[in-house]
Design a protein around this motif. Sequence first.
Motif, PDB file in Angstrom:
ATOM      1  N   GLU A 121      48.697  51.900  26.794  1.00 54.12           N
ATOM      2  CA  GLU A 121      47.750  52.080  27.896  1.00 54.12           C
ATOM      3  C   GLU A 121      47.315  53.531  27.978  1.00 54.12           C
ATOM      4  OE1 GLU A 121      48.201  53.801  30.984  1.00 54.12           O
ATOM      5  OE2 GLU A 121      50.057  54.630  30.177  1.00 54.12           O
ATOM      6  N   ASN A 122      46.130  53.734  28.554  1.00 51.27           N
ATOM      7  CA  ASN A 122      45.619  55.082  28.721  1.00 51.27           C
ATOM      8  C   ASN A 122      44.514  55.077  29.761  1.00 51.27           C
ATOM      9  OD1 ASN A 122      44.844  57.935  28.002  1.00 51.27           O
ATOM     10  ND2 ASN A 122      46.212  57.513  26.280  1.00 51.27           N
ATOM     11  N   VAL A 123      44.004  56.257  30.065  1.00 47.60           N
ATOM     12  CA  VAL A 123      42.895  56.361  30.997  1.00 47.60           C
ATOM     13  C   VAL A 123      41.627  55.820  30.360  1.00 47.60           C
ATOM     14  CG1 VAL A 123      43.834  58.315  32.282  1.00 47.60           C
ATOM     15  CG2 VAL A 123      42.483  58.731  30.218  1.00 47.60           C
ATOM     16  N   THR A 124      40.689  55.404  31.193  1.00 51.18           N
ATOM     17  CA  THR A 124      39.447  54.834  30.675  1.00 51.18           C
ATOM     18  C   THR A 124      38.611  55.863  29.920  1.00 51.18           C
ATOM     19  OG1 THR A 124      38.329  55.272  32.778  1.00 51.18           O
ATOM     20  CG2 THR A 124      39.371  53.116  32.501  1.00 51.18           C
ATOM     21  N   LYS A 152      41.134  46.216  26.814  1.00 48.91           N
ATOM     22  CA  LYS A 152      40.357  45.873  28.005  1.00 48.91           C
ATOM     23  C   LYS A 152      40.698  46.830  29.131  1.00 48.91           C
ATOM     24  CE  LYS A 152      39.215  41.947  31.041  1.00 48.91           C
ATOM     25  NZ  LYS A 152      39.488  40.516  31.326  1.00 48.91           N
ATOM     26  N   ILE A 153      39.711  47.151  29.962  1.00 47.49           N
ATOM     27  CA  ILE A 153      39.961  47.957  31.148  1.00 47.49           C
ATOM     28  C   ILE A 153      40.406  47.029  32.271  1.00 47.49           C
ATOM     29  CG2 ILE A 153      38.899  49.412  32.921  1.00 47.49           C
ATOM     30  CD1 ILE A 153      37.075  50.546  30.721  1.00 47.49           C
ATOM     31  N   LEU A 154      41.596  47.287  32.805  1.00 41.61           N
ATOM     32  CA  LEU A 154      42.142  46.489  33.895  1.00 41.61           C
ATOM     33  C   LEU A 154      42.075  47.275  35.202  1.00 41.61           C
ATOM     34  CD1 LEU A 154      45.306  44.902  32.197  1.00 41.61           C
ATOM     35  CD2 LEU A 154      42.970  43.994  32.330  1.00 41.61           C
ATOM     36  N   ARG A 155      41.837  46.554  36.292  1.00 42.01           N
ATOM     37  CA  ARG A 155      41.756  47.157  37.632  1.00 42.01           C
ATOM     38  C   ARG A 155      43.052  46.847  38.364  1.00 42.01           C
ATOM     39  NH1 ARG A 155      36.031  47.113  39.453  1.00 42.01           N
ATOM     40  NH2 ARG A 155      36.769  46.409  41.494  1.00 42.01           N
ATOM     41  N   ALA A 156      43.811  47.867  38.677  1.00 41.89           N
ATOM     42  CA  ALA A 156      45.144  47.670  39.253  1.00 41.89           C
ATOM     43  C   ALA A 156      45.105  46.881  40.553  1.00 41.89           C
ATOM     44  CB  ALA A 156      45.821  49.022  39.475  1.00 41.89           C
ATOM     45  N   GLU A 157      44.074  47.094  41.372  1.00 43.94           N
ATOM     46  CA  GLU A 157      44.020  46.413  42.659  1.00 43.94           C
ATOM     47  C   GLU A 157      43.923  44.898  42.514  1.00 43.94           C
ATOM     48  OE1 GLU A 157      39.760  48.137  42.076  1.00 43.94           O
ATOM     49  OE2 GLU A 157      41.823  48.557  41.437  1.00 43.94           O
ATOM     50  N   GLU A 158      43.446  44.419  41.357  1.00 40.61           N
ATOM     51  CA  GLU A 158      43.330  42.982  41.130  1.00 40.61           C
ATOM     52  C   GLU A 158      44.675  42.335  40.800  1.00 40.61           C
ATOM     53  OE1 GLU A 158      38.699  42.656  39.611  1.00 40.61           O
ATOM     54  OE2 GLU A 158      40.302  42.582  38.109  1.00 40.61           O
ATOM     55  N   TYR A 159      45.716  43.158  40.737  1.00 37.74           N
ATOM     56  CA  TYR A 159      47.063  42.642  40.456  1.00 37.74           C
ATOM     57  C   TYR A 159      48.044  43.014  41.569  1.00 37.74           C
ATOM     58  CZ  TYR A 159      44.730  41.987  36.048  1.00 37.74           C
ATOM     59  OH  TYR A 159      43.817  41.598  35.090  1.00 37.74           O
ATOM     60  N   GLN A 163      45.529  50.164  45.468  1.00 30.58           N
ATOM     61  CA  GLN A 163      44.901  51.397  44.975  1.00 30.58           C
ATOM     62  C   GLN A 163      43.801  51.074  43.983  1.00 30.58           C
ATOM     63  OE1 GLN A 163      46.265  54.892  41.827  1.00 30.58           O
ATOM     64  NE2 GLN A 163      47.784  53.504  42.634  1.00 30.58           N
ATOM     65  N   GLU A 164      42.709  51.805  44.083  1.00 29.59           N
ATOM     66  CA  GLU A 164      41.645  51.686  43.087  1.00 29.59           C
ATOM     67  C   GLU A 164      42.070  52.470  41.850  1.00 29.59           C
ATOM     68  OE1 GLU A 164      38.255  53.258  45.083  1.00 29.59           O
ATOM     69  OE2 GLU A 164      37.816  51.386  46.142  1.00 29.59           O
ATOM     70  N   ARG A 165      42.377  51.760  40.785  1.00 28.65           N
ATOM     71  CA  ARG A 165      42.870  52.425  39.583  1.00 28.65           C
ATOM     72  C   ARG A 165      42.451  51.632  38.361  1.00 28.65           C
ATOM     73  NH1 ARG A 165      46.976  56.242  39.482  1.00 28.65           N
ATOM     74  NH2 ARG A 165      47.859  56.748  37.444  1.00 28.65           N
ATOM     75  N   ARG A 166      41.874  52.291  37.381  1.00 30.46           N
ATOM     76  CA  ARG A 166      41.433  51.652  36.149  1.00 30.46           C
ATOM     77  C   ARG A 166      42.276  52.174  34.997  1.00 30.46           C
ATOM     78  NH1 ARG A 166      39.531  50.116  40.000  1.00 30.46           N
ATOM     79  NH2 ARG A 166      37.367  49.900  40.682  1.00 30.46           N
ATOM     80  N   ARG A 167      42.754  51.275  34.160  1.00 30.24           N
ATOM     81  CA  ARG A 167      43.512  51.683  32.982  1.00 30.24           C
ATOM     82  C   ARG A 167      43.012  50.892  31.777  1.00 30.24           C
ATOM     83  NH1 ARG A 167      46.074  56.389  33.984  1.00 30.24           N
ATOM     84  NH2 ARG A 167      47.484  56.038  32.242  1.00 30.24           N
ATOM     85  N   LEU A 168      42.908  51.586  30.654  1.00 29.86           N
ATOM     86  CA  LEU A 168      42.562  50.948  29.390  1.00 29.86           C
ATOM     87  C   LEU A 168      43.850  50.446  28.749  1.00 29.86           C
ATOM     88  CD1 LEU A 168      40.510  50.304  27.115  1.00 29.86           C
ATOM     89  CD2 LEU A 168      40.982  52.594  26.205  1.00 29.86           C
ATOM     90  N   VAL A 169      43.927  49.148  28.512  1.00 28.65           N
ATOM     91  CA  VAL A 169      45.149  48.542  28.003  1.00 28.65           C
ATOM     92  C   VAL A 169      44.876  47.874  26.655  1.00 28.65           C
ATOM     93  CG1 VAL A 169      46.935  46.802  28.418  1.00 28.65           C
ATOM     94  CG2 VAL A 169      46.058  48.175  30.323  1.00 28.65           C
ATOM     95  N   PHE A 170      45.704  48.208  25.677  1.00 26.56           N
ATOM     96  CA  PHE A 170      45.675  47.555  24.370  1.00 26.56           C
ATOM     97  C   PHE A 170      46.860  46.597  24.301  1.00 26.56           C
ATOM     98  CE2 PHE A 170      43.863  51.738  23.916  1.00 26.56           C
ATOM     99  CZ  PHE A 170      42.826  51.620  22.992  1.00 26.56           C
ATOM    100  N   ILE A 171      46.621  45.379  23.860  1.00 27.49           N
ATOM    101  CA  ILE A 171      47.694  44.423  23.607  1.00 27.49           C
ATOM    102  C   ILE A 171      47.520  43.903  22.188  1.00 27.49           C
ATOM    103  CG2 ILE A 171      48.771  42.224  24.242  1.00 27.49           C
ATOM    104  CD1 ILE A 171      47.783  42.612  27.076  1.00 27.49           C
ATOM    105  N   GLY A 172      48.631  43.882  21.446  1.00 27.12           N
ATOM    106  CA  GLY A 172      48.555  43.381  20.066  1.00 27.12           C
ATOM    107  C   GLY A 172      49.839  42.685  19.664  1.00 27.12           C
TER     108      GLY A 172
END
Length: 375
Positions: A121-124, A152-159, A163-172
Motif C-alpha cells: 500500500e502507498n499514498v495515491t 486500486k485506490i481504496l477509501r478508508a471511510e467506506e470500510y 476519516q477521509e483517507r485514500r490509499r493505493l493498494v496492490f494485491i497479488g
Amino acid sequence: MTDRTVIDLFCGAGGLSEGFRQAGYHVLAGNDFFDAAGATFVATHPEARFLPGPIQDHSVQSILKVAGLKRGELNVLVGGPPCQGFSVYNHQRGLHDARSSLYHEYLRVVAGLKPQWVVLENVTGMTSAGGGGAVTGIVEGLGALGYNVSAKILRAEEYGVPQERRRLVFIGNRIGVPIEFPKPTHGVNLEPFVTIEDAISDLPRLKNGEGYEVSSYETSPTSSYQKAMRNGQNGVTNHAAAKLSKVNLDRLHHIPQGGSWRDIPIDLLPEGMKKAKRSDHTKRYGRLTWKGLASTILTKCDPHWGAYFHPDQDRTLTVREAARLQSFPDSFEFKGSRTEQYVQVGNAVPPLLGRAIAERILQMTNSVGYLEAAE
C-alpha cells in the motif's frame, strides 16, 4: 503448508498487521527502521518478532529463520514502503527521492520469501509521481516474479474508518486466484459512515495542555465503534493535549464546528495567510464537526496543516483521538516522544482497512478451496 501467516515490512506501529490479526492471521514478524515505531510494534505484537533497522540490512534467510518458515510457506507478505517521496504534501516529490525506491527492497524480499499473496500500500500520489513509474515498476516487478497483480485506490471511510483517507493498494498472488478488492461496507445504501462523534465522544475531556499518562474513560461507550475500540480496556493512554499558544487560542475562539481560517479575524491570521484567497488552504485552522468525518490524519495534528481542532474543546486532537480516527484499538500504546507518536499514527494503515483487505483475501482463497487443499 502454513496458512494464515503474515509478515509486515515497513510495519511502523503495525496498523496493517493489526488488521490482518483481527481477520485471524498470525503475525510472525515485522520490520521498520523507526525505533519508536518498533517499540510500539513490539509492545502490541507480542506474538511476532521485530527486525529493527533498514530492510536493506536483513537477508531473506534471516527473515525466514526469524519467522520459522521455509521459502514458499508464507501466506501473505504485506508492506507500505515509506511514502514521503510520493506524498502530495512533498512538493519536490518524484522517483529521484531515495525513499521512493524502497519498493525495490519489497520486491527483493518477495523474490526470496515467495509468499502466496502480496499486499503493498502507498499514498495515491504514487500514481502520478515520476509519471507513475513506481506503479509500473511494482506491477511489472511482481509480474516477473510470477504474481498476478491488481491495484486500486481504496477509501478508508467506506470500510468503517471515521476519516477521509485514500490509499493505493496492490494485491497479488502466485496461486492463480482471481483478484477482487473488498466491497465497501459503509456509504450510500450501506451502513452509515462512522462519524467523529461515534469515534471519540467518549474520551475524557481535556483543557489546552492537559493530559495524563493513563486516563479512565469516565463515561460508557455511546456507539458500537467506541465499544469495539475499547475492547475490554479500563482506560486510555496517549491522551494528552498539546499546549497551544495564546494567539492560536485567540484564533480558535472564533472558529465554530466545521469552520476554518476564514472565520478568524484578519488581524489574527498568520502573516502568510492575510492575503490568501478565500478558495485557498480550505481546511487550515479547521475545527472538526461531530457529525462529519475527520480529515486525513497526517504525521502531526498541526492546525496550520488542516482541520485538527477538537469539535467542542479548545485544543488540537490528542494522539489517542488521532489513533481512534485511524481505527486503532485503545490497547495500542504508542511509544516514543509525543511527536514520534503522532508520526506513527499518521503514517499507519487504518487497521479496519487492513482487516477488510485480509478478509477479502480469505474469501478469495476459500472460494477456490485453496486453503483447504493446503492443509
